[in-house]
Every structure is written in structure tokens, then in C-alpha cells.
Scaffold this motif. Structure first.
Motif, PDB file in Angstrom:
ATOM      1  N   VAL A  49      51.630  33.188  30.355  1.00 22.81           N
ATOM      2  CA  VAL A  49      51.145  34.438  30.001  1.00 22.81           C
ATOM      3  C   VAL A  49      52.144  35.496  30.785  1.00 22.81           C
ATOM      4  O   VAL A  49      52.539  35.380  31.847  1.00 22.81           O
ATOM      5  CB  VAL A  49      49.718  34.717  31.202  1.00 22.81           C
ATOM      6  CG1 VAL A  49      49.218  35.949  31.239  1.00 22.81           C
ATOM      7  CG2 VAL A  49      48.635  33.481  30.570  1.00 22.81           C
ATOM      8  N   GLY A  50      52.454  36.815  29.872  1.00 21.65           N
ATOM      9  CA  GLY A  50      53.209  37.555  30.377  1.00 21.65           C
ATOM     10  C   GLY A  50      52.551  38.557  31.323  1.00 21.65           C
ATOM     11  O   GLY A  50      51.330  38.589  31.358  1.00 21.65           O
ATOM     12  N   LEU A  51      53.573  39.155  32.096  1.00 21.55           N
ATOM     13  CA  LEU A  51      53.028  40.126  33.038  1.00 21.55           C
ATOM     14  C   LEU A  51      52.167  41.266  32.407  1.00 21.55           C
ATOM     15  O   LEU A  51      50.951  41.734  32.830  1.00 21.55           O
ATOM     16  CB  LEU A  51      54.181  40.865  33.663  1.00 21.55           C
ATOM     17  CG  LEU A  51      54.783  39.965  34.762  1.00 21.55           C
ATOM     18  CD1 LEU A  51      56.106  40.966  35.269  1.00 21.55           C
ATOM     19  CD2 LEU A  51      53.886  39.825  36.019  1.00 21.55           C
ATOM     20  N   ASP A  52      52.767  41.641  31.271  1.00 26.44           N
ATOM     21  CA  ASP A  52      51.805  42.733  30.412  1.00 26.44           C
ATOM     22  C   ASP A  52      50.262  42.213  30.272  1.00 26.44           C
ATOM     23  O   ASP A  52      49.334  42.831  30.191  1.00 26.44           O
ATOM     24  CB  ASP A  52      52.386  43.427  29.262  1.00 26.44           C
ATOM     25  CG  ASP A  52      53.539  44.114  29.562  1.00 26.44           C
ATOM     26  OD1 ASP A  52      53.760  44.560  30.705  1.00 26.44           O
ATOM     27  OD2 ASP A  52      54.563  44.292  28.643  1.00 26.44           O
ATOM     28  N   GLN A  53      50.324  40.981  29.731  1.00 24.56           N
ATOM     29  CA  GLN A  53      48.988  40.289  29.272  1.00 24.56           C
ATOM     30  C   GLN A  53      48.212  40.013  30.489  1.00 24.56           C
ATOM     31  O   GLN A  53      46.889  40.491  30.424  1.00 24.56           O
ATOM     32  CB  GLN A  53      49.321  38.937  28.640  1.00 24.56           C
ATOM     33  CG  GLN A  53      49.773  38.890  27.241  1.00 24.56           C
ATOM     34  CD  GLN A  53      49.879  37.472  26.636  1.00 24.56           C
ATOM     35  OE1 GLN A  53      50.592  36.609  27.439  1.00 24.56           O
ATOM     36  NE2 GLN A  53      49.456  37.123  25.695  1.00 24.56           N
ATOM     37  N   ALA A  54      49.025  39.721  31.792  1.00 24.76           N
ATOM     38  CA  ALA A  54      48.075  39.464  32.899  1.00 24.76           C
ATOM     39  C   ALA A  54      47.408  41.037  33.561  1.00 24.76           C
ATOM     40  O   ALA A  54      46.308  41.080  34.072  1.00 24.76           O
ATOM     41  CB  ALA A  54      48.914  38.847  33.955  1.00 24.76           C
ATOM     42  N   ARG A  55      48.181  42.078  33.061  1.00 25.99           N
ATOM     43  CA  ARG A  55      47.765  43.242  33.615  1.00 25.99           C
ATOM     44  C   ARG A  55      46.368  43.649  32.734  1.00 25.99           C
ATOM     45  O   ARG A  55      45.721  44.632  33.233  1.00 25.99           O
ATOM     46  CB  ARG A  55      48.659  44.378  33.285  1.00 25.99           C
ATOM     47  CG  ARG A  55      49.628  44.317  34.612  1.00 25.99           C
ATOM     48  CD  ARG A  55      50.680  45.637  34.398  1.00 25.99           C
ATOM     49  NE  ARG A  55      51.772  45.365  35.520  1.00 25.99           N
ATOM     50  CZ  ARG A  55      51.396  45.623  36.781  1.00 25.99           C
ATOM     51  NH1 ARG A  55      50.275  46.144  37.294  1.00 25.99           N
ATOM     52  NH2 ARG A  55      52.420  45.351  37.699  1.00 25.99           N
ATOM     53  N   GLY A  56      46.372  43.276  31.552  1.00 23.58           N
ATOM     54  CA  GLY A  56      45.252  44.059  30.535  1.00 23.58           C
ATOM     55  C   GLY A  56      43.928  44.090  31.083  1.00 23.58           C
ATOM     56  O   GLY A  56      43.284  44.881  31.103  1.00 23.58           O
ATOM     57  N   PRO A  57      43.420  42.984  31.928  1.00 29.57           N
ATOM     58  CA  PRO A  57      41.965  43.165  32.019  1.00 29.57           C
ATOM     59  C   PRO A  57      41.919  43.415  33.566  1.00 29.57           C
ATOM     60  O   PRO A  57      40.795  43.287  34.378  1.00 29.57           O
ATOM     61  CB  PRO A  57      41.563  41.582  32.062  1.00 29.57           C
ATOM     62  CG  PRO A  57      42.555  40.842  31.552  1.00 29.57           C
ATOM     63  CD  PRO A  57      43.805  41.597  31.667  1.00 29.57           C
ATOM     64  N   MET A  58      42.935  44.165  34.218  1.00 34.97           N
ATOM     65  CA  MET A  58      42.981  44.382  35.750  1.00 34.97           C
ATOM     66  C   MET A  58      41.781  45.326  36.163  1.00 34.97           C
ATOM     67  O   MET A  58      41.494  46.371  35.496  1.00 34.97           O
ATOM     68  CB  MET A  58      44.373  44.958  36.154  1.00 34.97           C
ATOM     69  CG  MET A  58      44.700  44.796  37.767  1.00 34.97           C
ATOM     70  SD  MET A  58      44.782  43.153  38.113  1.00 34.97           S
ATOM     71  CE  MET A  58      46.318  42.718  37.411  1.00 34.97           C
ATOM     72  N   GLY A  59      41.314  45.227  37.152  1.00 32.13           N
ATOM     73  CA  GLY A  59      40.170  45.829  37.703  1.00 32.13           C
ATOM     74  C   GLY A  59      38.870  45.011  37.513  1.00 32.13           C
ATOM     75  O   GLY A  59      38.085  45.485  38.285  1.00 32.13           O
ATOM     76  N   LEU A  60      38.897  44.073  37.024  1.00 38.19           N
ATOM     77  CA  LEU A  60      37.886  43.430  36.799  1.00 38.19           C
ATOM     78  C   LEU A  60      37.798  42.313  38.024  1.00 38.19           C
ATOM     79  O   LEU A  60      38.804  42.281  38.615  1.00 38.19           O
ATOM     80  CB  LEU A  60      37.734  42.339  35.372  1.00 38.19           C
ATOM     81  CG  LEU A  60      37.629  43.000  34.209  1.00 38.19           C
ATOM     82  CD1 LEU A  60      37.702  42.147  32.850  1.00 38.19           C
ATOM     83  CD2 LEU A  60      36.527  43.966  33.834  1.00 38.19           C
ATOM     84  N   SER A  61      36.481  41.615  38.287  1.00 38.44           N
ATOM     85  CA  SER A  61      36.592  40.664  39.288  1.00 38.44           C
ATOM     86  C   SER A  61      37.526  39.476  38.619  1.00 38.44           C
ATOM     87  O   SER A  61      37.716  39.418  37.660  1.00 38.44           O
ATOM     88  CB  SER A  61      35.151  40.064  39.497  1.00 38.44           C
ATOM     89  OG  SER A  61      34.806  39.275  38.419  1.00 38.44           O
ATOM     90  N   LYS A  62      37.959  38.690  39.694  1.00 37.32           N
ATOM     91  CA  LYS A  62      39.073  37.656  39.426  1.00 37.32           C
ATOM     92  C   LYS A  62      38.884  36.796  38.655  1.00 37.32           C
ATOM     93  O   LYS A  62      39.418  36.244  37.335  1.00 37.32           O
ATOM     94  CB  LYS A  62      39.793  37.131  40.515  1.00 37.32           C
ATOM     95  CG  LYS A  62      40.301  38.347  41.508  1.00 37.32           C
ATOM     96  CD  LYS A  62      41.206  39.372  40.838  1.00 37.32           C
ATOM     97  CE  LYS A  62      41.695  40.357  41.524  1.00 37.32           C
ATOM     98  NZ  LYS A  62      42.215  41.518  40.929  1.00 37.32           N
ATOM     99  N   ARG A  63      37.529  36.297  38.641  1.00 38.89           N
ATOM    100  CA  ARG A  63      36.932  35.227  37.829  1.00 38.89           C
ATOM    101  C   ARG A  63      36.677  35.913  36.379  1.00 38.89           C
ATOM    102  O   ARG A  63      36.962  35.148  35.180  1.00 38.89           O
ATOM    103  CB  ARG A  63      35.600  34.733  38.307  1.00 38.89           C
ATOM    104  CG  ARG A  63      35.115  33.478  37.475  1.00 38.89           C
ATOM    105  CD  ARG A  63      33.822  33.027  37.991  1.00 38.89           C
ATOM    106  NE  ARG A  63      33.837  32.408  39.545  1.00 38.89           N
ATOM    107  CZ  ARG A  63      34.215  31.165  39.910  1.00 38.89           C
ATOM    108  NH1 ARG A  63      34.474  30.552  38.836  1.00 38.89           N
ATOM    109  NH2 ARG A  63      34.225  30.880  40.912  1.00 38.89           N
ATOM    110  N   ASP A  64      36.184  36.998  36.180  1.00 38.53           N
ATOM    111  CA  ASP A  64      36.100  37.616  34.832  1.00 38.53           C
ATOM    112  C   ASP A  64      37.350  37.896  34.227  1.00 38.53           C
ATOM    113  O   ASP A  64      37.730  37.839  32.903  1.00 38.53           O
ATOM    114  CB  ASP A  64      35.368  38.973  35.019  1.00 38.53           C
ATOM    115  CG  ASP A  64      33.859  38.824  35.258  1.00 38.53           C
ATOM    116  OD1 ASP A  64      33.357  37.751  35.153  1.00 38.53           O
ATOM    117  OD2 ASP A  64      33.253  39.561  35.666  1.00 38.53           O
ATOM    118  N   HIS A  65      38.468  38.492  35.187  1.00 43.81           N
ATOM    119  CA  HIS A  65      39.827  38.455  34.647  1.00 43.81           C
ATOM    120  C   HIS A  65      40.436  37.246  33.984  1.00 43.81           C
ATOM    121  O   HIS A  65      40.956  37.379  32.847  1.00 43.81           O
ATOM    122  CB  HIS A  65      40.575  38.950  35.844  1.00 43.81           C
ATOM    123  CG  HIS A  65      41.984  39.337  35.393  1.00 43.81           C
ATOM    124  ND1 HIS A  65      42.570  40.567  36.124  1.00 43.81           N
ATOM    125  CD2 HIS A  65      42.859  39.084  34.642  1.00 43.81           C
ATOM    126  CE1 HIS A  65      43.675  40.778  35.475  1.00 43.81           C
ATOM    127  NE2 HIS A  65      44.062  39.816  34.672  1.00 43.81           N
TER     128      HIS A  65
END
Length: 272
Positions: A49-65
Motif C-alpha cells: 500500500v503506497g503512502l498516497d493510497q493510505a492517505r486516501g480515507p484519512m479521517g475515518l475511524s481506523k477500522r473503517d479506514h
């Protein structure tokens, strides 16, 4: 860093509370702690998983992320190739169990305050404005982060964690409204939500609040302060514009670089 604050005059309109996110908003310039741990947690399962991909859902709860990342076509294809079937809820649980101790172990390394955060919180308190907060971090992570942040002068009157409400997390209004209840706020229109993520801005709008997005200090730019400072002015301007467009599209009424720039915006909102 020199922070220019407006005079300590009574706010002309009864702004009652400002509700902040944590990583990328009050602490952890660039919002690096959660992003890197998502990358590391997926890598432990052999998934790239790339850093940009990992950033995409940021702000959601971690499980939802995690669930959202597993729904990404490229990540989903990797999982199917490695494990012979598409990911499901047991896999969300497995990654979450791997993620949590890694995040707890590392969050303290990314707990430095955003420059100007302490000054802004002090200014708000002098105006008699309550300080709420919420986060996509689970309570176990916040239990590590909050005492460290308090040691740097960063503390809120109330904190809601991303796993505490049965109603759910962002972009729903629930964590923001939980702050309204806990702080005894009489009108959601007298609240300002400050966040560096798109779901966090949507949360504030869904709660009926004024929303201020942070373009440079958090997830939408994703650079450390040193990395950002090393860039030429035209590159910083381009990053600011791109992040601002995304935050405004999510519903931000105002966009600023970081929490250091918030007091004049609070004064402007109060005067409307």
C-alpha cells in the motif's frame, strides 16, 4: 515562528466552541503517524500500500479506514492473489489487530504540536470559547497521545475517540455532536469544526457547524514541516491551492494553512 494573534477583545458573536481534529491539526505536522502505520500493517500481510493510497480515507475511524483500503481495486486484487479469495470482515479484523499495537507503539513519536497550536488554544480560552476535539484514533491510541500532548500544552476540554460511539464515525456528525452535548453548547451554529481531512470537514458540515480546513499542516499535503519548508514558494503555493480545492469541495467555509492561522478566522466568523 512568529504568530500574529488578534487583540484579546470579546468575540462580537457568541461563538461557543471550536472542535478540533488531532493528527495533522493540533499535533503531528503532515499527519504521518497513522499513514505510515497503515502502510506497515498491510505490509506485514504481504500487501503493498503506497503512502498516497493510505492517505486516501484519512479521517475515518481506523477500522473503517482499513475496510476502505481493502475495497480499493488494486489492494483487493493483491489480497485475492496472495490469499486466494477477496478480503472480508475477518480480514478487516485481522489487519486492525495488527495495526493497533503498532499505532500505540509509535503515536508518541509523532506527538509534537503543530507550530502555533498552543498559542491558538490559549487565545480561544481567553475569549471564553470551549475547546472540543475528536479523532479517527481509537481510545487506546488517544490514551497514549493525550498525556504527551498535554505536556506540550495541547489539551481540549473534551475528547471523543473514533471507536466510542455506536452511531458511527465520520463523515457522520456524531463525534462533533457528542462534543456539543458534553460541553453544554446551546447552538451548533455557534461551533466551528477545524480539520485537515475531507471526512472531518464533512463531519462538521453534517453537524451544522462552520468548518475550517487546514491545507498545509495535515493529510491533504502530507509533508513534514522540514519538507514543506524546503520547497520553493511556487511549489508550496500549488500544494496550498490543490489542498484548498479539495477541502472546499468537501464543504469547508474557510481554508487556512494551519491552526496557527485560526484566530483571525474565528474573529471573522464571529462578526457575521
Amino acid at each position: 515562528m512568529s504568530i500574529a494573534l488578534p487583540p484579546d477583545l470579546p468575540v462580537p458573536h457568541p461563538i461557543q466552541a471550536v472542535i478540533f481534529d488531532w493528527a495533522g491539526t493540533l499535533v503531528d505536522f503532515g499527519s504521518l503517524a497513522p499513514t505510515q502505520i497503515f502502510v506497515d500493517a498491510f505490509a506485514s500481510f504481504g500487501i503493498d500500500v503506497g503512502l498516497d493510497q493510505a492517505r486516501g480515507p484519512m479521517g475515518l475511524s481506523k477500522r473503517d479506514h482499513i475496510r476502505t483500503l481493502l475495497d480499493h481495486p488494486g489492494i483487493r486484487a493483491q489480497w485475492r492473489e496472495r490469499f486466494g479469495q477477496p478480503p472480508g470482515e475477518p480480514d478487516v479484523d485481522a489487519i486492525y489487530r495488527r495495526f493497533m499495537p503498532m499505532q500505540i507503539d509509535k503515536v508518541g513519536d509523532y506527538s509534537a504540536p503543530i507550530p502555533g497550536a498552543g498559542e491558538t488554544l490559549a487565545w480561544l480560552r481567553r475569549q471564553g470559547i470551549r475547546i472540543g476535539s475528536c479523532s479517527g484514533y481509537p481510545r487506546e491510541v488517544l490514551d497514549v497521545l493525550l498525556p504527551i500532548a498535554a505536556g506540550h500544552g495541547i489539551a481540549a476540554d473534551h475528547v471523543v475517540a473514533g471507536d466510542e460511539l455506536s452511531a458511527g464515525g465520520r463523515p457522520g456528525p456524531y463525534m462533533a455532536l457528542a462534543n456539543v452535548l458534553a460541553l453544554g453548547i446551546g447552538d451548533v451554529r455557534a461551533c466551528i469544526k477545524v480539520d485537515d481531512t475531507l471526512p472531518g470537514i464533512q463531519e462538521g458540515r453534517n453537524a451544522g457547524m462552520w468548518c475550517v480546513g487546514l491545507a498545509l499542516s495535515g493529510n491533504e499535503t502530507g509533508l513534514t514541516l522540514d519538507e514543506l519548508s524546503a520547497l520553493p514558494a511556487e511549489r508550496v503555493a500549488a500544494l496550498r491551492q490543490a489542498a484548498g480545492q479539495r477541502l472546499r469541495a468537501a464543504g469547508a467555509h474557510y481554508v487556512i494553512d494551519s491552526v496557527a492561522d485560526l484566530p483571525p478566522v474565528v474573529a471573522k466568523i464571529a462578526g457575521q
